[in-house]
Design a protein around this motif. Structure first.
Motif, PDB file in Angstrom:
ATOM      1  N   SER A  29      11.960   1.014  70.139  1.00 22.84           N
ATOM      2  CA  SER A  29      10.965   2.084  70.113  1.00 22.84           C
ATOM      3  C   SER A  29      10.460   2.372  68.696  1.00 22.84           C
ATOM      4  O   SER A  29       9.477   3.058  68.505  1.00 22.84           O
ATOM      5  CB  SER A  29      11.557   3.368  70.694  1.00 22.84           C
ATOM      6  OG  SER A  29      12.618   3.825  69.886  1.00 22.84           O
ATOM      7  N   ASN A  30      11.196   1.845  67.663  1.00 22.86           N
ATOM      8  CA  ASN A  30      10.696   2.008  66.304  1.00 22.86           C
ATOM      9  C   ASN A  30      10.168   0.695  65.731  1.00 22.86           C
ATOM     10  O   ASN A  30      10.036   0.537  64.537  1.00 22.86           O
ATOM     11  CB  ASN A  30      11.801   2.556  65.395  1.00 22.86           C
ATOM     12  CG  ASN A  30      12.060   4.014  65.694  1.00 22.86           C
ATOM     13  OD1 ASN A  30      11.129   4.802  65.696  1.00 22.86           O
ATOM     14  ND2 ASN A  30      13.302   4.353  65.976  1.00 22.86           N
ATOM     15  N   GLY A  31       9.914  -0.269  66.601  1.00 25.01           N
ATOM     16  CA  GLY A  31       9.531  -1.614  66.169  1.00 25.01           C
ATOM     17  C   GLY A  31       8.092  -1.715  65.698  1.00 25.01           C
ATOM     18  O   GLY A  31       7.499  -0.764  65.218  1.00 25.01           O
ATOM     19  N   THR A  32       7.533  -2.863  65.895  1.00 27.03           N
ATOM     20  CA  THR A  32       6.238  -3.159  65.293  1.00 27.03           C
ATOM     21  C   THR A  32       5.043  -2.661  66.088  1.00 27.03           C
ATOM     22  O   THR A  32       4.089  -2.160  65.518  1.00 27.03           O
ATOM     23  CB  THR A  32       6.087  -4.676  65.121  1.00 27.03           C
ATOM     24  OG1 THR A  32       6.685  -5.299  66.250  1.00 27.03           O
ATOM     25  CG2 THR A  32       6.743  -5.138  63.846  1.00 27.03           C
ATOM     26  N   PRO A  74       2.172   3.996  53.004  1.00 30.95           N
ATOM     27  CA  PRO A  74       3.105   2.867  52.885  1.00 30.95           C
ATOM     28  C   PRO A  74       2.426   1.519  53.118  1.00 30.95           C
ATOM     29  O   PRO A  74       1.426   1.424  53.840  1.00 30.95           O
ATOM     30  CB  PRO A  74       4.154   3.149  53.968  1.00 30.95           C
ATOM     31  CG  PRO A  74       3.547   4.147  54.878  1.00 30.95           C
ATOM     32  CD  PRO A  74       2.517   4.898  54.100  1.00 30.95           C
ATOM     33  N   PHE A  75       2.964   0.467  52.485  1.00 30.20           N
ATOM     34  CA  PHE A  75       2.421  -0.896  52.600  1.00 30.20           C
ATOM     35  C   PHE A  75       2.211  -1.295  54.053  1.00 30.20           C
ATOM     36  O   PHE A  75       1.161  -1.816  54.416  1.00 30.20           O
ATOM     37  CB  PHE A  75       3.389  -1.904  51.963  1.00 30.20           C
ATOM     38  CG  PHE A  75       3.372  -1.870  50.464  1.00 30.20           C
ATOM     39  CD1 PHE A  75       2.176  -1.843  49.761  1.00 30.20           C
ATOM     40  CD2 PHE A  75       4.554  -1.868  49.745  1.00 30.20           C
ATOM     41  CE1 PHE A  75       2.160  -1.801  48.378  1.00 30.20           C
ATOM     42  CE2 PHE A  75       4.547  -1.837  48.359  1.00 30.20           C
ATOM     43  CZ  PHE A  75       3.350  -1.799  47.683  1.00 30.20           C
ATOM     44  N   GLU A  76       3.226  -1.046  54.879  1.00 29.95           N
ATOM     45  CA  GLU A  76       3.170  -1.416  56.285  1.00 29.95           C
ATOM     46  C   GLU A  76       1.895  -0.904  56.953  1.00 29.95           C
ATOM     47  O   GLU A  76       1.178  -1.640  57.611  1.00 29.95           O
ATOM     48  CB  GLU A  76       4.378  -0.810  57.022  1.00 29.95           C
ATOM     49  CG  GLU A  76       5.598  -1.697  57.053  1.00 29.95           C
ATOM     50  CD  GLU A  76       5.330  -2.965  57.831  1.00 29.95           C
ATOM     51  OE1 GLU A  76       5.278  -4.022  57.167  1.00 29.95           O
ATOM     52  OE2 GLU A  76       5.182  -2.909  59.053  1.00 29.95           O
ATOM     53  N   ARG A  77       1.634   0.394  56.748  1.00 28.34           N
ATOM     54  CA  ARG A  77       0.471   1.038  57.346  1.00 28.34           C
ATOM     55  C   ARG A  77      -0.820   0.392  56.846  1.00 28.34           C
ATOM     56  O   ARG A  77      -1.772   0.194  57.600  1.00 28.34           O
ATOM     57  CB  ARG A  77       0.510   2.538  56.986  1.00 28.34           C
ATOM     58  CG  ARG A  77      -0.314   3.468  57.795  1.00 28.34           C
ATOM     59  CD  ARG A  77       0.114   3.721  59.229  1.00 28.34           C
ATOM     60  NE  ARG A  77       1.541   3.783  59.513  1.00 28.34           N
ATOM     61  CZ  ARG A  77       2.193   4.860  59.883  1.00 28.34           C
ATOM     62  NH1 ARG A  77       1.561   5.978  60.034  1.00 28.34           N
ATOM     63  NH2 ARG A  77       3.476   4.814  60.144  1.00 28.34           N
ATOM     64  N   TYR A 115      -1.216  -2.745  55.790  1.00 28.29           N
ATOM     65  CA  TYR A 115      -1.423  -4.072  56.376  1.00 28.29           C
ATOM     66  C   TYR A 115      -1.849  -3.976  57.827  1.00 28.29           C
ATOM     67  O   TYR A 115      -2.652  -4.776  58.299  1.00 28.29           O
ATOM     68  CB  TYR A 115      -0.141  -4.902  56.254  1.00 28.29           C
ATOM     69  CG  TYR A 115       0.139  -5.285  54.828  1.00 28.29           C
ATOM     70  CD1 TYR A 115      -0.905  -5.650  53.986  1.00 28.29           C
ATOM     71  CD2 TYR A 115       1.420  -5.271  54.308  1.00 28.29           C
ATOM     72  CE1 TYR A 115      -0.671  -5.970  52.671  1.00 28.29           C
ATOM     73  CE2 TYR A 115       1.663  -5.600  52.990  1.00 28.29           C
ATOM     74  CZ  TYR A 115       0.615  -5.949  52.169  1.00 28.29           C
ATOM     75  OH  TYR A 115       0.836  -6.265  50.875  1.00 28.29           O
ATOM     76  N   VAL A 116      -1.314  -2.977  58.541  1.00 24.24           N
ATOM     77  CA  VAL A 116      -1.724  -2.770  59.931  1.00 24.24           C
ATOM     78  C   VAL A 116      -3.208  -2.431  59.982  1.00 24.24           C
ATOM     79  O   VAL A 116      -3.966  -3.016  60.752  1.00 24.24           O
ATOM     80  CB  VAL A 116      -0.888  -1.651  60.591  1.00 24.24           C
ATOM     81  CG1 VAL A 116      -1.461  -1.276  61.942  1.00 24.24           C
ATOM     82  CG2 VAL A 116       0.551  -2.093  60.747  1.00 24.24           C
ATOM     83  N   ALA A 117      -3.623  -1.490  59.124  1.00 26.71           N
ATOM     84  CA  ALA A 117      -5.033  -1.086  59.098  1.00 26.71           C
ATOM     85  C   ALA A 117      -5.927  -2.268  58.749  1.00 26.71           C
ATOM     86  O   ALA A 117      -6.954  -2.498  59.391  1.00 26.71           O
ATOM     87  CB  ALA A 117      -5.237   0.054  58.104  1.00 26.71           C
ATOM     88  N   THR A 118      -5.528  -3.048  57.733  1.00 29.25           N
ATOM     89  CA  THR A 118      -6.312  -4.218  57.327  1.00 29.25           C
ATOM     90  C   THR A 118      -6.422  -5.214  58.477  1.00 29.25           C
ATOM     91  O   THR A 118      -7.512  -5.740  58.747  1.00 29.25           O
ATOM     92  CB  THR A 118      -5.659  -4.911  56.123  1.00 29.25           C
ATOM     93  OG1 THR A 118      -5.479  -3.959  55.085  1.00 29.25           O
ATOM     94  CG2 THR A 118      -6.537  -6.039  55.619  1.00 29.25           C
ATOM     95  N   SER A 119      -5.306  -5.444  59.159  1.00 28.23           N
ATOM     96  CA  SER A 119      -5.313  -6.402  60.265  1.00 28.23           C
ATOM     97  C   SER A 119      -6.221  -5.925  61.395  1.00 28.23           C
ATOM     98  O   SER A 119      -6.985  -6.709  61.956  1.00 28.23           O
ATOM     99  CB  SER A 119      -3.893  -6.599  60.810  1.00 28.23           C
ATOM    100  OG  SER A 119      -3.045  -7.057  59.786  1.00 28.23           O
ATOM    101  N   ILE A 120      -6.130  -4.630  61.725  1.00 24.57           N
ATOM    102  CA  ILE A 120      -6.992  -4.081  62.778  1.00 24.57           C
ATOM    103  C   ILE A 120      -8.458  -4.226  62.380  1.00 24.57           C
ATOM    104  O   ILE A 120      -9.287  -4.699  63.155  1.00 24.57           O
ATOM    105  CB  ILE A 120      -6.664  -2.598  63.044  1.00 24.57           C
ATOM    106  CG1 ILE A 120      -5.302  -2.461  63.720  1.00 24.57           C
ATOM    107  CG2 ILE A 120      -7.744  -1.939  63.918  1.00 24.57           C
ATOM    108  CD1 ILE A 120      -4.878  -1.029  63.977  1.00 24.57           C
TER     109      ILE A 120
END
Ligand SMILES: [K+]
Ligand SMILES: [K+]
Lengths: 427, 427
Positions: B417-420, B326-329, B331-336
């Motif tokens: 608990s399901n947040g960012t 998913p896109f979210e994952r 962007y998280v990986a890219t940001s990390i």
């Protein structure tokens, strides 16, 4: 693929020409000729042998011609792709794309390439005249000054950084006039045709406002240039850079790394570690995607910052200066960032196996080659054969672009003028 | 924010306890106590003073307790977040989430935390018994062996890498038994509760197949561990690592960097540049997001490779092993990836200003601190006060996670608990 093969073909022709002993002052090895040819076509400027001592004037002329072909070729490509992949960024859009239904497209392209060439030649002529005045003023003989001014003007505007002085521009460190000529020419060349003509149109009042892309590139460039200069000046103004002219030399080397022209006025090999890392970082970023500069490009950095900012603020959409950045562009930027960073690490590792230099010198050389900058701590001439081959590969990848090279490796076909490959250079 | 403040609070308590002169063998500076407390809570293992010479047995016990709290705390967090952010990855899902409507959630959570603690204590007890046998076998006194085996078992399973030997495990370089105990304990701790119990359930035949996440983590870990060991062995088996046991020492140091336990059996300061860079790279990646290991994590690397692969193949969707990411994952990986890489470069630059070591040693120390590994070329004790403060900050950021730290800086609130925030640890 066409792009990769095109650069490869020109490099091969350059190598064959430079291999003719008629153009040599002394014996030059097979690998050194290949190195110089790749360095010239890619407008990098790293050299394993002294250009002035090794090649006679005809050999030097061939190198100048390779730089010119590489520089104009690359600027045409970047400008062309920037126009075709970005939504209406400049008045050139209407000239080229807007009228494509009324006139055959080939005529438009030919006209456009002609404009780029004229722009280049006008800038280089002005540069050569100014260089001539400066060289004569500093006591150079008239005939030598003519040749040196033409060679250095072309080398500067194409951000190639090839020089006929064996110590770079170290003798002219405090010469404000020469520092200014190089800076103006290199900045013009690195910003490129679109940004400069957009700016000129705006100044002359022919257009109402500067396009968003031009603005982003200009602001990013000026911001990084200012920060870089101030950091360099602050960290070490008292030591190597000298006390009287340190602000000028700080500006000069920041400019040199960012425009990727790669000239130096102080010996890079004697610079302290923090400054070396700072210049490495500037070479890694590079400058505008619209001109002859190498590096990862300011626009890639912008996209990466946009991702991070949006993520940390919990925004679903990726924006920069309130403009939405499309997914496609984001993935291209991420891929470039990852490939570029990985290549720098991988080649530094390989060079650490083949060479015996300290890591910061190896890292600096790798960033310089991949960014087609040409600054060096002085290790280029002492590289092993394996080291030279690695740097040749890096200069080549740096010029065709890391993503384009990746496509070529995977034998991906270019689909059409709006296809995938163009994004590489537009970002 | 809670996470950051929690770690900060525990560090503060640890620092105050360690500052009590009653626990010292000799005078220890304010900054050194803070350094050791941060290093223990973050399970890094970098030390500015010798633990054995500086703290008496009570001080050593406090350090062990801090490691245990840090280790269990972190493993509970990672396991918990992994379950809540990933779609049905393990049989633990049904136990915790699946039954949340029939039982109060708090009871489930308490049960679950209890399971993690029992898992930890069982593993550490087995480890301590094996260590005791090995230490007695190598001629250590019985009383000393009891204390040393408990301390090193906890330190290994929590991948802390704190040791009571002043030369690490160099004396046990060729001791196959000790090499095996450390490797098994550290790998179990770094893979963590979910992966290990999933694996045990599969082996006992209680479940039909291993979940996709567990599989990805296991395959990635085994692949990187094999490549790392072979590269290390190939590059320099003849020199520092010794000839008879080089495959074992190659494996040990690859394992040590990847699990981020950070023990060594050869002096890292004498290792050649290519090996140093290889270990730096392994520390940069780290291992599983499910256990006590630090680093950028295998899953982040996986996501980055997926982006690059999809881009080069011209695919619109980002997939890995035929599964859509998913896109979210992404962007998280890219940001990390971007934050992690930038932090390593920024802190290396800052340390190059404050210290006088060669760049590869600085880079190694920075990667070791941010990855909570604890391997060092030996410069930790010689750092300036500014250098110690920079490493303390890095260890802290490394443990709470670069993205979580970024959120905290921007004063972003955790929503639910399901947040960012959870995504940070799940990727
Ligand atoms: K250059
Ligand atoms: K550790």
């Amino acid at each position: 693929m066409n792009l990769v093969w095109g650069f490869f073909l020109y490099t091969l022709i350059g190598f064959l020409l430079l291999s003719i002993p008629l153009f040599h002052n002394r014996s030059i090895s097979f690998l050194d000729n290949l190195f110089i040819a790749t360095s010239a076509i890619s407008t990098t400027g790293l050299v394993t042998v002294s250009i002035f001592n090794s090649y006679n004037i005809f050999g030097q002329f061939i190198i100048m011609a390779l730089i010119q072909v590489g520089g104009i070729g690359y600027m045409t490509l970047t400008t062309y792709y920037l126009i075709f992949t970005t939504r209406k960024i400049t008045h050139w859009h209407s000239k080229i794309i807007g009228t494509e239904f009324t006139l055959p497209n080939s005529i438009q392209i030919r006209d456009f390439v002609k404009s780029v060439i004229i722009f280049t030649l006008v800038m280089e002529t002005i540069g050569a005249i100014l260089f001539y005045i400066a060289f004569i003023d500093s006591g150079m003989g008239s005939l030598k000054a003519i040749w040196f001014s033409i060679f250095h003007s072309i080398s500067t505007f194409c951000t190639a950084g090839f020089g006929l002085f064996n110590n770079g521009f170290e003798s002219y460190r405090d010469n404000t006039f020469i520092n200014t000529i190089i800076s103006v020419l290199a900045i013009a060349g690195s910003l490129g045709f679109i940004v400069i003509t957009d700016l000129l149109y705006r100044i002359r009042g022919k257009s109402k406002q500067i396009s968003f892309t031009t603005k982003t590139i200009l602001y990013g460039f000026i911001l990084l240039l200012s920060i870089g200069t101030l950091l360099l000046y602050t960290i070490e103004y008292a030591s190597v850079l000298g006390s009287s002219s340190s602000l000028m030399t700080s500006f000069f080397h920041t400019m040199s790394a960012m425009t990727t022209v790669g000239f130096n006025t102080v010996p890079i090999g004697k610079i302290s570690l923090p400054i070396l890392l700072l210049i490495t970082f500037l070479m890694y970023i590079g400058a505008s995607p619209s001109g002859t500069a190498g590096g990862m490009k300011i626009t890639t950095l912008t996209a990466m910052i946009a991702i991070l900012k949006s993520r940390l603020l919990g925004q679903k959409k990726i924006t920069f200066l309130n403009r939405l950045i499309p997914f496609e562009r984001i993935y291209v930027a991420t891929s470039i960032f990852m490939l570029y960073t990985s290549l720098i690490f991988l080649f530094s590792f390989l060079l650490s196996l083949s060479e015996n230099f300290s890591f910061e010198k190896i890292l600096f050389e790798v960033a310089s080659a991949l960014g087609t900058v040409g600054l060096s701590t002085g290790i280029t001439g002492e590289l092993s054969n394996m080291g030279k081959i690695l740097i040749i590969i890096l200069m080549f990848i740096g010029r065709v672009g890391v993503l384009t090279f990746g496509f070529a490796l995977l034998r991906q076909k270019i689909k059409d003028s709006n296809g995938t490959i163009q994004d590489d250079l537009a970002v």
